[in-house]
Scaffold this motif. Structure first.
Motif, PDB file in Angstrom:
ATOM      1  N   HIS A 196       0.678  -1.140   0.073  1.00 56.58           N
ATOM      2  CA  HIS A 196      -0.121  -0.010  -0.179  1.00 56.58           C
ATOM      3  C   HIS A 196       0.933   1.190   0.049  1.00 56.58           C
ATOM      4  N   ASP A 197       2.236   1.072  -0.406  1.00 59.74           N
ATOM      5  CA  ASP A 197       2.977   1.902  -0.172  1.00 59.74           C
ATOM      6  C   ASP A 197       2.959   2.684  -1.552  1.00 59.74           C
ATOM      7  N   THR A 198       2.586   3.661  -1.953  1.00 56.81           N
ATOM      8  CA  THR A 198       2.438   4.368  -3.393  1.00 56.81           C
ATOM      9  C   THR A 198       3.885   4.837  -3.807  1.00 56.81           C
ATOM     10  N   ALA A 199       4.770   5.052  -3.291  1.00 54.98           N
ATOM     11  CA  ALA A 199       6.028   5.400  -3.534  1.00 54.98           C
ATOM     12  C   ALA A 199       6.685   4.165  -3.988  1.00 54.98           C
ATOM     13  N   LEU A 200       6.708   3.222  -3.548  1.00 51.93           N
ATOM     14  CA  LEU A 200       7.235   1.911  -3.902  1.00 51.93           C
ATOM     15  C   LEU A 200       6.403   1.289  -5.243  1.00 51.93           C
ATOM     16  N   LEU A 201       5.145   1.443  -5.325  1.00 55.44           N
ATOM     17  CA  LEU A 201       4.201   1.079  -6.370  1.00 55.44           C
ATOM     18  C   LEU A 201       4.582   1.897  -7.550  1.00 55.44           C
ATOM     19  N   ASP A 202       5.159   3.016  -7.439  1.00 55.49           N
ATOM     20  CA  ASP A 202       5.455   3.881  -8.728  1.00 55.49           C
ATOM     21  C   ASP A 202       6.703   3.480  -9.231  1.00 55.49           C
ATOM     22  N   VAL A 203       7.675   2.522  -8.615  1.00 58.59           N
ATOM     23  CA  VAL A 203       8.816   2.515  -9.446  1.00 58.59           C
ATOM     24  C   VAL A 203       8.667   0.901 -10.132  1.00 58.59           C
ATOM     25  N   LEU A 204       7.376   0.487 -10.172  1.00 62.41           N
ATOM     26  CA  LEU A 204       7.131  -0.958 -10.695  1.00 62.41           C
ATOM     27  C   LEU A 204       6.792  -0.561 -12.152  1.00 62.41           C
ATOM     28  N   ASP A 205       6.925  -1.956 -13.011  1.00 65.26           N
ATOM     29  CA  ASP A 205       6.562  -1.662 -14.407  1.00 65.26           C
ATOM     30  C   ASP A 205       5.114  -1.684 -14.749  1.00 65.26           C
ATOM     31  N   THR A 206       4.475  -2.567 -13.803  1.00 63.01           N
ATOM     32  CA  THR A 206       2.975  -2.993 -14.083  1.00 63.01           C
ATOM     33  C   THR A 206       2.111  -3.069 -12.921  1.00 63.01           C
ATOM     34  N   THR A 207       0.883  -2.819 -12.809  1.00 64.11           N
ATOM     35  CA  THR A 207       0.017  -2.744 -11.805  1.00 64.11           C
ATOM     36  C   THR A 207      -1.078  -3.675 -11.920  1.00 64.11           C
ATOM     37  N   ALA A 208      -1.380  -4.543 -10.954  1.00 63.74           N
ATOM     38  CA  ALA A 208      -2.238  -5.606 -11.199  1.00 63.74           C
ATOM     39  C   ALA A 208      -3.261  -5.352 -10.027  1.00 63.74           C
ATOM     40  N   GLU A 209      -4.589  -5.250 -10.200  1.00 66.12           N
ATOM     41  CA  GLU A 209      -5.606  -5.168  -9.130  1.00 66.12           C
ATOM     42  C   GLU A 209      -6.384  -6.633  -8.987  1.00 66.12           C
ATOM     43  N   LEU A 210      -6.290  -6.948  -7.705  1.00 63.12           N
ATOM     44  CA  LEU A 210      -7.472  -7.978  -7.443  1.00 63.12           C
ATOM     45  C   LEU A 210      -8.725  -7.546  -6.856  1.00 63.12           C
ATOM     46  N   HIS A 211      -9.828  -7.469  -7.416  1.00 65.76           N
ATOM     47  CA  HIS A 211     -10.960  -6.561  -6.961  1.00 65.76           C
ATOM     48  C   HIS A 211     -12.128  -7.573  -7.380  1.00 65.76           C
ATOM     49  N   THR A 212     -12.940  -8.068  -6.241  1.00 66.59           N
ATOM     50  CA  THR A 212     -14.225  -8.726  -6.491  1.00 66.59           C
ATOM     51  C   THR A 212     -13.976 -10.100  -7.052  1.00 66.59           C
ATOM     52  N   GLY A 213     -12.921 -10.883  -6.742  1.00 70.96           N
ATOM     53  CA  GLY A 213     -12.374 -11.966  -7.337  1.00 70.96           C
ATOM     54  C   GLY A 213     -11.927 -11.863  -8.627  1.00 70.96           C
ATOM     55  N   SER A 214     -11.546 -10.927  -9.465  1.00 69.11           N
ATOM     56  CA  SER A 214     -11.035 -10.733 -10.628  1.00 69.11           C
ATOM     57  C   SER A 214      -9.651 -10.207 -10.748  1.00 69.11           C
ATOM     58  N   LEU A 215      -8.796 -10.457 -11.450  1.00 66.61           N
ATOM     59  CA  LEU A 215      -7.290 -10.030 -11.497  1.00 66.61           C
ATOM     60  C   LEU A 215      -7.333  -9.085 -12.882  1.00 66.61           C
ATOM     61  N   THR A 216      -7.141  -7.865 -12.725  1.00 63.69           N
ATOM     62  CA  THR A 216      -6.900  -7.190 -14.271  1.00 63.69           C
ATOM     63  C   THR A 216      -5.366  -6.346 -13.918  1.00 63.69           C
ATOM     64  N   THR A 217      -5.105  -6.243 -15.182  1.00 64.44           N
ATOM     65  CA  THR A 217      -3.437  -5.721 -15.169  1.00 64.44           C
ATOM     66  C   THR A 217      -3.461  -4.603 -16.173  1.00 64.44           C
ATOM     67  N   PHE A 218      -2.832  -3.403 -15.647  1.00 65.28           N
ATOM     68  CA  PHE A 218      -2.647  -2.242 -16.334  1.00 65.28           C
ATOM     69  C   PHE A 218      -1.067  -1.981 -16.641  1.00 65.28           C
ATOM     70  N   GLY A 219      -0.753  -1.818 -17.639  1.00 65.84           N
ATOM     71  CA  GLY A 219       0.677  -1.557 -18.334  1.00 65.84           C
ATOM     72  C   GLY A 219       1.202  -0.225 -17.971  1.00 65.84           C
TER      73      GLY A 219
END
Length: 539
Positions: A196-219
């Motif tokens: 949940h550390d947004t500064a760390l998440l911002d150095v990653l290439d891709t974001t995946a979200e687990l929400h209501t049982g589904s996994l979606t990926t954003f590039g």
């Protein structure tokens, strides 16, 4: 991007039947991915399934090689050694056996190509300020931040093709978080980070979200994903408003049509009564009117159903995420009431009335040690800061959340602390903290870090009489953004005293503390400006 992790129709449920994941099909590509989602959506469970620490109820996980895993609970292994934390105990034992002349083939298989494992381990420990630490040193002698960083570096030492990090910035001070971000930027192989550390998440290439049982990926990194999601939600909300307007128009048309048809029917009935036309003509007109009315109703009903379906489809894209309902009990502490005293060096600071005091400083200077000494009323160690309580009504939330019995359920843990409470009252409190259904009857060991925090928090909330002083050690560990917001609001309204240790700068600013005290390595306490945008002692 090729897939490093593939989930095939993956399902998992706990032995009591609680479903966590159902029929999940997704992939994680090579590179660095941030996995986000609200507390309790199953992120930690998913990592444990990928790491092989849990077995799927159905489906399968396929990875491109061995998997390294940093769990949220790494700081709970207090009896472990630094070698255990680094994950190199078997390799070091094999190396020492070979050096002692044991030529058992198993030792060579265990060691592999890691003949330099001890020197590499020493270099890793030096990175976190533990250059002189022996590998048999106990984890309980480390701060929580030091333990997390050592375990993370241990995974880098082992060079797994796939590595999973679950909340790796927990307990880390500002400098340590910056070091971790640099480590992550240069991480070899595939990396999946739950945080949940947004500064760390911002150095990653891709974001995946687990929400209501589904996994979606954003590039893209977290910030870009967040903007995309906000735009998506704004568009969905606009679509709902447009659909509502259309639906209202169709409802009015349907109502107006019924009024007109009713008037026509009354007119026709009056004409028949007055015998203004021949009976055969009147019957024909009535039949024609009924057919026309039926067609009109059918057409309007179809349009109304279409409008309802469009509204339902639009509304399905608008998120209605639930958040905790957090209300702290009122201990009604008078402003002049002395609650505690903190002493560092030659200075003493009194916590008085409903003050909010935040304790800051680098990892390893003894902040958590000071809180434990205060709460447990132990004699202070020479050369360290110390504390003295002037109330026996104290609620303590430890950094490691080791105040819970892992083998007991959430309800059982709370009733140990509040035996007079009935199970229904306990369940209601847990429900307000979004722990509902069968989850409150599962062993605490199966809960995520955020859920575990809420069980510990529920113990504080149900304490009778209410605590006059809340002592919270890194309370935002593992918490999603929404829960942190509600925690801040509840603490700001609390009418008792607060003593908080936190490296979360944003949380500290929002808490708006009365006093901020910086603890240094020599045991000194120094007041600092609560509005300062820096964590003293960490650069």
């Amino acid at each position: 991007m090729p897939s490093a992790i593939t989930l095939h129709d993956l399902s998992f449920e706990w032995p009591d039947g609680t479903v966590v994941l159902s029929g999940l099909n997704a992939t994680f590509g090579t590179g660095r991915t941030g996995l986000v989602g609200d507390n309790g959506t199953g992120k930690s469970t998913l990592l444990r399934l990928v790491a092989g620490r849990l077995s799927p109820t159905a489906g399968a996980v396929v990875t491109t090689g061995s998997v390294g895993h940093l769990p949220q609970t790494v700081t709970l292994t207090r009896e472990a050694t630094l070698a255990d934390l680094l994950g190199i105990t078997p390799k070091v034992a094999a190396l020492h056996a070979i050096e002692a002349g044991d030529v058992d083939e198993q030792h060579f298989e265990t060691l592999g190509d890691d003949w330099d494992i001890e020197s590499r381990a020493a270099a890793a420990l030096a990175e976190v300020g533990l250059a002189d630490a022996a590998l048999d040193r106990r984890v309980e002698q480390l701060s929580g931040g030091e333990a997390v960083l050592v375990a993370t570096l241990g995974l880098r030492l082992l060079r797994h093709p796939v590595t999973l990090l679950d909340e790796p910035t927990n307990n880390l001070d500002r400098d340590a978080r910056a070091r971790l971000r640099a480590i992550v930027r240069a991480w070899p192989g595939t990396l999946v980070v739950v945080s949940h550390d947004t500064a760390l998440l911002d150095v990653l290439d891709t974001t995946a979200e687990l929400h209501t049982g589904s996994l979606t990926t954003f590039g893209g990194p977290y910030d870009a994903w967040r903007r995309h999601l906000d735009q998506q939600q704004a568009a969905a909300a606009q679509a709902v408003r447009a659909a509502e307007q259309t639906l209202e128009v169709e409802r009015r048309r349907r109502q107006e049509a019924e009024v007109k048809l009713a008037r026509r029917a009354r007119t026709a009935q009056t004409n028949r009564a007055n015998k203004k036309a021949a009976k055969i003509v009147m019957n024909g007109r009535a039949s024609d009117a009924q057919n026309a009315a039926g067609k009109l109703r059918t057409g309007l009903d179809d349009r109304l159903q279409d409008a309802q379906a469009t509204h339902a489809a639009a509304a399905a894209h608008v998120r209605t995420d639930q958040h905790v309902s957090l209300v702290l009990p009122d201990p009604d502490v008078p402003r002049g009431r002395r609650i505690a005293a903190l002493q560092g060096g030659d200075r003493t600071f009194v916590v008085q009335g409903p003050e909010r005091v935040v304790l800051v400083g680098p990892n390893g200077v003894g902040k958590s040690t000071l809180l434990r000494q205060l709460v447990e009323r132990r004699n202070p160690e020479p050369g360290r800061a110390s504390g003295r309580l002037e109330t026996d009504r104290v609620g303590y939330l430890p950094q490691r959340l080791d105040d819970l019995d892992d083998d007991l359920t959430a309800v059982e843990n709370i009733r140990l602390a509040a035996p007079a409470l009935d199970a229904g009252t306990v369940r209601n409190q847990l429900g307000r903290l979004l722990l509902r259904g069968d989850s409150v009857h599962r062993p605490v060991s199966t809960l995520s870090g955020g859920e575990r925090f809420r069980v510990s928090l529920a113990r504080l909330l149900l304490r009778q009489p209410p605590a006059q002083l809340l002592v919270l050690d890194e309370p935002t560990n593992n918490l999603d953004v929404g829960t942190v917001t509600h925690l801040v609001e509840a603490l700001a309204a609390f009418r008792g005293a607060l003593l908080v240790v936190s490296h979360d700068d944003a949380f500290v600013r929002r808490l708006d503390p009365t006093t901020v005290l910086a603890l240094d390595a020599d045991g000194g306490l120094t007041p600092v400006d609560p509005a300062a945008d820096a964590e003293p002692g960490t650069g």
